[in-house]
Scaffold this motif. Structure first.
Motif: not given
Length: 118
Positions: A49-51, A55, A58-60, A69-71
């Motif tokens: 994942a990336s953000i 914010s 995002t990528y998953y 979930t990335i934050s």
């Protein structure tokens, strides 16, 4: 110097949840994309994942979509990974870093172990 410190891993049963944290120092955290990677035994490290810095994007990885979930909190120089509905296949050491093409930008931290097992 750059430091990435991951925490929050542990042993959890299938279907359980964990929240990982990674606190960064030594660079201007707020302007960089941040990502979570994992490395399972005998496998290459992979980006899950990336953000973006603000914010807004995002990528998953397909296998974690809808479960992870990335934050991030730029004021705390911290990126989080909320992991729900964990599966044994999620077992790995999890790391944070800034993606740079197929590579990463910063020295790796120690990672945090996630083990999903009954």
């Amino acid at each position: 110097q750059v430091q990435l410190v991951e925490s929050g891993g542990g042993l959890v049963q299938p279907g359980g949840s964990l929240r990982l944290s990674c606190t960064a120092s030594g660079f201007t955290y707020s302007i960089y994309v941040m990502g979570w990677y994992r490395q399972a035994p005998g496998k290459q490290r992979e980006l899950v994942a990336s953000i973006s810095s603000g914010s807004t994007s995002t990528y998953y990885k397909d296998s974690v979509k809808g479960r992870f979930t990335i934050s991030r909190d730029n004021a705390k120089s911290t990126v989080y990974l909320q992991m729900n509905s964990l599966e044994p296949e999620d077992t790995a050491v999890y790391y944070c870093n800034t993606p740079r093409g197929s590579d990463s930008r910063w020295p790796w931290g120690q990672g945090t172990q996630v083990t999903v097992s009954s």
